[in-house]
Design a protein around this motif. Structure first.
Motif, PDB file in Angstrom:
ATOM      1  N   UNK A   1       0.003 -11.024   7.180  1.00 22.27           N
ATOM      2  CA  UNK A   1       0.485  -9.897   6.381  1.00 22.27           C
ATOM      3  C   UNK A   1       1.269 -10.377   5.159  1.00 22.27           C
ATOM      4  N   UNK A   2       1.946 -11.516   5.264  1.00 25.07           N
ATOM      5  CA  UNK A   2       2.563 -12.117   4.079  1.00 25.07           C
ATOM      6  C   UNK A   2       1.479 -12.356   3.027  1.00 25.07           C
ATOM      7  N   UNK A   3       0.358 -12.928   3.461  1.00 26.33           N
ATOM      8  CA  UNK A   3      -0.757 -13.202   2.545  1.00 26.33           C
ATOM      9  C   UNK A   3      -1.302 -11.900   1.954  1.00 26.33           C
ATOM     10  N   UNK A   4      -1.494 -10.883   2.787  1.00 22.46           N
ATOM     11  CA  UNK A   4      -2.003  -9.594   2.297  1.00 22.46           C
ATOM     12  C   UNK A   4      -1.064  -8.993   1.252  1.00 22.46           C
ATOM     13  N   UNK A   5       0.230  -9.042   1.521  1.00 21.20           N
ATOM     14  CA  UNK A   5       1.193  -8.436   0.591  1.00 21.20           C
ATOM     15  C   UNK A   5       1.231  -9.184  -0.743  1.00 21.20           C
ATOM     16  N   UNK A   6       1.105 -10.496  -0.699  1.00 21.48           N
ATOM     17  CA  UNK A   6       1.058 -11.255  -1.946  1.00 21.48           C
ATOM     18  C   UNK A   6      -0.183 -10.882  -2.748  1.00 21.48           C
ATOM     19  N   UNK A   7      -1.337 -10.820  -2.077  1.00 19.87           N
ATOM     20  CA  UNK A   7      -2.577 -10.458  -2.775  1.00 19.87           C
ATOM     21  C   UNK A   7      -2.473  -9.076  -3.408  1.00 19.87           C
ATOM     22  N   UNK A   8      -1.915  -8.112  -2.671  1.00 11.82           N
ATOM     23  CA  UNK A   8      -1.832  -6.756  -3.206  1.00 11.82           C
ATOM     24  C   UNK A   8      -0.729  -6.592  -4.241  1.00 11.82           C
ATOM     25  N   UNK A   9       0.355  -7.342  -4.124  1.00 14.70           N
ATOM     26  CA  UNK A   9       1.388  -7.303  -5.161  1.00 14.70           C
ATOM     27  C   UNK A   9       0.836  -7.864  -6.474  1.00 14.70           C
ATOM     28  N   UNK A  10       0.050  -8.909  -6.391  1.00 17.42           N
ATOM     29  CA  UNK A  10      -0.589  -9.444  -7.589  1.00 17.42           C
ATOM     30  C   UNK A  10      -1.560  -8.431  -8.183  1.00 17.42           C
ATOM     31  N   UNK A  11      -2.345  -7.768  -7.335  1.00 16.64           N
ATOM     32  CA  UNK A  11      -3.237  -6.713  -7.820  1.00 16.64           C
ATOM     33  C   UNK A  11      -2.451  -5.621  -8.525  1.00 16.64           C
TER      34      UNK A  11
END
Length: 414
Positions: free
Chosen positions: A24-34
Motif C-alpha cells: 500500500x505504500x507503493x500504491x500510495x506513492x504511485x497514485x500521489x505521483x499521478x
C-alpha cells in the motif's frame, strides 16, 4: 456447486491492509505521483509502478505530459514521494524506512506511440478515444451493508482505518504504520448472521513486548488492540450480529517489530483483491494505482462498480456483478454481462440492455461522466477503492436508480 442462495450455513473471509503495508505504500506513492500530474495536465498518460524495500524506493513506468506545469511536477517526484512517506508515518530511521533518508531512484519514460495512437482521439484510425488496453473488468454490489459492499471486506477495511486513527491520534503510542486485518463472517445462505474470527496483526515498538518474554506481545498490549481497535469497529458496524464463539488472533506470530518496507518488499498493484471486494466478486486481474483513467483497468472497473451499485440500490437485485470487456484502441465494450446470483427482480438479459441504455460505457464517456481527470486518486490507494462515501468517489453515487427502473420497466413491457 450450489448457488449462493442455495447454500446453508457457511463462512467467508476477507482481508485488508493498512496504509503502512509495503504494497500500500507503493500504491500510495504511485497514485500521489499521478495526482501531482493530472492536476496540471488532465490529459496526462501515466502508468507508474513503485517498488519499496529497506530505506529504498524505485519508481518506473511510462508518463507523457503536455505542459510545463506537469513537467515541473514530474521533475519534483522526490518531494512528492517523501511527502507521502511522511504522511503514512515512516519518519523514524529505527523502522528501517524513513521519509527523510530513504534513497529514491526513477526509471520513467514516455508512453509508447503505438498505444497513444489507439487512445488519443486525434490519432485513432477509428476517430475516437479507444480503450487503453484490452481486458475485462468487474464491478460488484450487494445489500449486506449500507455502502452496498460485502460485509467481510467492509469490516476488514474499517479495522485498518481504526488502527491508523488510533495510531495517529496517540490512542496507543506503541503502534507503527504496518498492519493487516482479516474477518470471517458466518452466513446463512446469502445473509450474514455472525462474526466468527477477527485477525489483526499490527507493527509495534518494543514497548508492546511482554517484559518477561520479549518474543511475545504482552497481554496488556493485546487487550488494548482488542478494546481500542477491534471492538469499537464491530460494535459500530454490526451490533446486531452474533459474536458467540468469536475468536481473536492479535499478532499471532507473537510479535511484529520488523514491518513495512523493511520487513517485506512492496510493489504497486499487488493488493487487487483488497482494493476491490475481498474475493467476494470476481476480478479481471488489472490493478488500479498509478494508472490514468484512459486505462480501462481503472476507469471501467470504477464504472462497473457504479452500475452494479445502482442496480442494487434500485431494488432490481440484492447482489449484482457486472462485467465490462474492451479491446485496445476500440471505444465500444465488446461485452456487458450481468450476474445477480438468483436475486434479480428482472431478467439479467434485460439488465444488460438497460445498462447500455442508461450508462455511458465508452472510455472517453466514462472519464467525463465520472469526472476522472482530477487529482482524486491518492485517497483511493488506502482502505479500498469502493464502499466509501468520500469527496471525489463519484463511482459510489446511486443517482441512476430511477433511470434503471424506467429502462427495465420499458424493456419488460416490450
Amino acid at each position: 456447486m450450489p448457488s449462493r442462495q442455495e447454500r446453508g450455513l457457511h463462512l467467508f473471509t476477507s482481508e485488508s491492509v493498512s496504509m503502512g503495508h509495503p504494497d500500500k505504500v507503493a500504491d500510495q506513492i504511485s497514485d500521489a505521483l499521478l495526482d501531482s500530474l493530472i492536476g496540471p495536465d488532465p490529459g496526462v498518460r501515466a502508468a507508474i509502478e513503485t517498488l519499496v524495500t529497506t530505506n529504498y524506493c524505485l519508481i518506473a513506468g511510462e508518463v507523457t505530459v503536455h505542459n510545463p506545469k506537469a513537467e515541473r511536477a514530474l521533475a519534483e517526484y522526490d518531494r512528492t514521494i517523501r511527502k507521502v512517506i511522511t504522511d503514512i508515518g515512516y519518519t523514524d530511521t529505527a523502522a528501517g524506512f524513513d521519509a527523510e533518508t530513504c534513497k529514491i531512484e526513477t526509471r520513467i519514460h514516455k508512453q509508447s506511440g503505438d498505444i497513444s495512437q489507439g487512445v488519443t482521439a486525434g490519432e485513432n484510425p477509428l476517430g475516437e478515444q479507444g480503450a487503453g488496453d484490452q481486458g475485462l473488468m468487474f464491478g460488484f454490489a450487494c445489500d449486506e451493508t449500507s455502502q452496498l459492499m460485502p460485509l467481510p471486506i467492509h469490516l476488514s477495511h474499517r479495522l485498518v482505518e481504526q488502527q491508523a486513527k488510533v495510531r495517529r491520534e496517540g490512542g496507543i503510542n506503541w503502534l507503527r504504520p504496518d498492519a493487516k486485518s482479516q474477518v470471517t463472517v458466518v452466513y446463512d445462505g446469502q445473509r450474514p448472521i455472525g462474526i466468527r474470527t477477527v485477525v489483526l496483526s499490527t507493527q509495534h515498538t518494543e514497548a508492546a513486548l511482554d517484559p518477561k518474554n520479549d518474543r511475545r506481545m504482552s497481554e496488556d498490549a493485546r487487550r488494548e488492540v482488542r478494546d481500542k481497535i477491534i471492538m469499537p469497529v464491530l460494535q459500530h458496524e454490526c451490533p446486531d450480529l452474533s459474536t458467540e464463539g468469536l475468536r481473536f488472533h492479535i499478532n499471532p506470530t507473537g510479535r511484529f517489530l520488523t514491518g513495512g518496507p523493511d520487513g517485506d518488499c512492496g510493489l504497486t498493484g499487488r493488493k487487487v483483491i483488497v482494493d476491490t471486494y475481498g474475493g467476494y466478486g470476481r476480478h479481471g486481474g488489472g490493478a488500479f494505482s498509478g494508472k490514468d483513467p484512459s486505462k480501462v483497468d481503472r476507469s471501467a472497473a470504477y464504472m462497473a462498480r457504479h452500475v452494479a451499485k445502482n442496480i442494487v440500490a434500485a431494488g432490481l437485485a440484492r447482489q449484482c456483478e457486472v462485467q465490462l470487456a474492451y479491446v485496445i484502441g476500440v471505444a465500444e465494450p465488446v461485452s456487458v454481462a450481468v450476474d445477480t446470483f438468483g436475486t434479480g427482480e428482472v431478467a439479467e438479459e434485460l439488465l444488460s440492455k438497460a445498462i447500455r441504455e442508461v450508462f455511458p460505457l465508452k472510455p472517453a464517456e466514462i472519464i467525463s461522466y465520472l469526472e476522472l481527470c482530477r487529482p482524486v486518486y491518492f485517497q483511493t490507494a488506502r482502505h479500498g477503492h469502493f464502499g466509501r462515501d468520500e469527496k471525489g468517489f463519484t463511482w459510489e453515487k446511486t443517482d441512476r436508480v430511477e433511470d434503471l427502473r424506467s429502462a427495465t420497466g420499458a424493456l419488460q413491457a416490450v
